[in-house]
Write an enzyme that holds these catalytic residues in place. Structure first.
Site, short mmCIF file in Angstrom:
data_model
loop_
_atom_site.label_atom_id
_atom_site.label_comp_id
_atom_site.label_asym_id
_atom_site.label_seq_id
_atom_site.Cartn_x
_atom_site.Cartn_y
_atom_site.Cartn_z
N THR A 290 0.72 -1.36 -0.01
CA THR A 290 -0.09 0.08 0.11
C THR A 290 0.90 1.32 0.06
OG1 THR A 290 -0.18 0.44 2.36
CG2 THR A 290 -1.76 -1.28 1.34
N ASP A 291 2.02 1.05 0.73
CA ASP A 291 3.02 2.50 0.64
C ASP A 291 3.56 2.59 -0.94
OD1 ASP A 291 3.40 3.78 2.97
OD2 ASP A 291 4.28 1.43 3.88
N VAL A 292 3.83 1.05 -1.65
CA VAL A 292 4.20 1.40 -2.94
C VAL A 292 3.16 1.85 -3.86
CG1 VAL A 292 5.10 0.09 -4.78
CG2 VAL A 292 5.98 -0.41 -2.43
#
Length: 411
Positions: free
Chosen positions: A168-170
């Protein structure tokens, strides 16, 4: 050769993964990125390890090349004034402080856009700046849980599982880079910057793509399928005689081609398996019979046979196998940079292959405050907008639009 974003100035107040990943992408494309941390270095990933090499964490090196480092105490008025000066000459500011923090410091979008109406201001938070969860911090693990991602990973036996990378960060880093580039393009037409409100939660929901569409269309809550595909069969991991291999059959022609390689000839004529919908309905029996066939030969043989039939397949590789594979080398997916502490530092390269404005690797991941002396001097406020009021900006924008319109009329 200049990069696609050469001349774009990015003030990076973000830390950990999503924001730094976005600014590394912009830096790879040629942008001048100043990474701002508290004195001594405050990006948590500097301390996440092992592994470390000469005190530098692998995690930090993965997402912080092509940046200069400044250290600023944002809790002091002197530090905040330094950010205002830098923002006055920046094209982009990106941060991932909790909702309301930058506003309390007098560094919100409204504050800084008055100083620099062309500023593109990207805020990354866990849940966005609106809604009942806006005040909460958001880590990838929490977002994977709340966005439904964990509910579709694993199997009914394992229970919910997170993805092995902080996806989700990526996703959010990629969306941030896209949004910033779109805002830069829009500014060429309007002359004005804008605010970008990005949430890890929103980006994770968006990345559910077909799984979310399946639910919205049918109302059926998806179950975890492990390595199975919810809409396509056979499309899974199978055990060859020497290890796992993925076989991905995308249509009926490919299925019949697969069946022509099997000793179980009945699979190709069984009416239950003639269409993808039928194969989905009878996935357990079909996969059981396929596994009995696949385990009779090694992966390399299956790769050769399936490739000859045009059927997508590939072995499940470990990272040592990945980074020793000739395809990884041919695509130049690693790069070595000289680092003052480490020496030769090997990193994953950018996947962006631009023919006229290729990515470049100019600066290794910086030490805290390494560029304090040079970075601020390089970012003098751009004279063409020095002291410009919002009203003056509006007049200039209208002039730009009028001029652009006359040109467009001539085309």
């Amino acid at each position: 050769m200049l990069g696609a974003l050469d001349g774009v100035r990015v003030l990076d107040l973000s830390r950990v993964l999503a924001g730094p990943y976005a600014t590394m992408i912009l830096g790879d494309l040629g942008a001048d990125v100043i990474k701002v941390e508290a004195p001594g270095g405050s990006d948590d990933t500097r301390f996440w390890g092992p592994p470390f090499q000469n005190g530098m964490s692998a995690y930090y090196t993965a997402i912080n090349r092509n940046k200069r480092s400044m250290t600023v105490d944002l809790k002091s008025e002197k530090g905040r004034e330094a950010i205002r000066r830098l923002a006055g000459g920046a094209d982009v500011l990106i941060h991932n402080f909790k909702t309301g923090t930058m506003e309390r410091w007098g560094l919100g979008y409204d504050d800084l856009s008055r100083l620099n109406p062309r500023l593109i201001y990207c805020s990354i938070t866990g849940f966005g700046e609106t809604g009942p969860l806006a005040a909460l911090a958001g880590y990838d693990y929490i977002i994977q849980a709340m966005s439904g991602w964990m509910s579709i990973n694993g199997t009914e036996e394992t229970g919910p599982l997170k993805v092995g990378v902080a996806v989700t960060d990526v996703f959010t880093g990629l969306y941030a880079a896209i949004a910033i580039e779109a805002a830069l393009f829009a500014r060429e037409k309007t002359g004005r910057g804008q605010k970008i409100d990005l949430a890890l939660f929103d980006c994770a929901v968006s990345a559910l793509v077909n799984v979310a569409a399946n639910y919205l269309l049918s109302g059926a809550v998806p179950k975890p399928l492990g390595n199975e595909h919810p809409n396509i069969v056979p499309y899974s991991t199978y055990e060859a005689s020497d290890g796992p291999i993925v076989i991905a059959v995308g249509n009926d022609r490919q299925f019949q081609a697969l069946c022509s390689l099997l000793s179980d000839r009945a699979l190709g004529t069984d009416p239950r398996f003639q269409t993808n919908a039928g194969r989905v309905a009878h996935r357990d029996e079909l996969n059981r019979r396929l596994n009995a066939e696949i385990k009779q030969r090694p992966r390399a043989e299956w790769q050769r046979l399936l490739a000859e039939k045009g059927i997508p397949c590939g072995p499940v590789q470990t990272l040592d196998e990945l980074f020793s594979h000739p395809q990884t080398a041919a695509r130049e997916m690693t790069v070595a940079m000289h680092h003052p502490l480490i020496g030769s530092l090997k990193l994953v390269a950018s996947p962006l292959k631009l023919s006229d404005t290729p990515v470049s690797y100019r600066l290794p991941p910086p030490l805290p405050g390494e560029h304090n002396d040079e970075a601020a001097k390089a970012w003098e406020k751009r004279p063409e907008y020095e002291g410009e009021t919002t009203a003056a900006t509006d007049d200039r924008i209208q002039t730009n639009r009028t001029e652009r319109g006359s040109i467009d009329d001539e085309l």
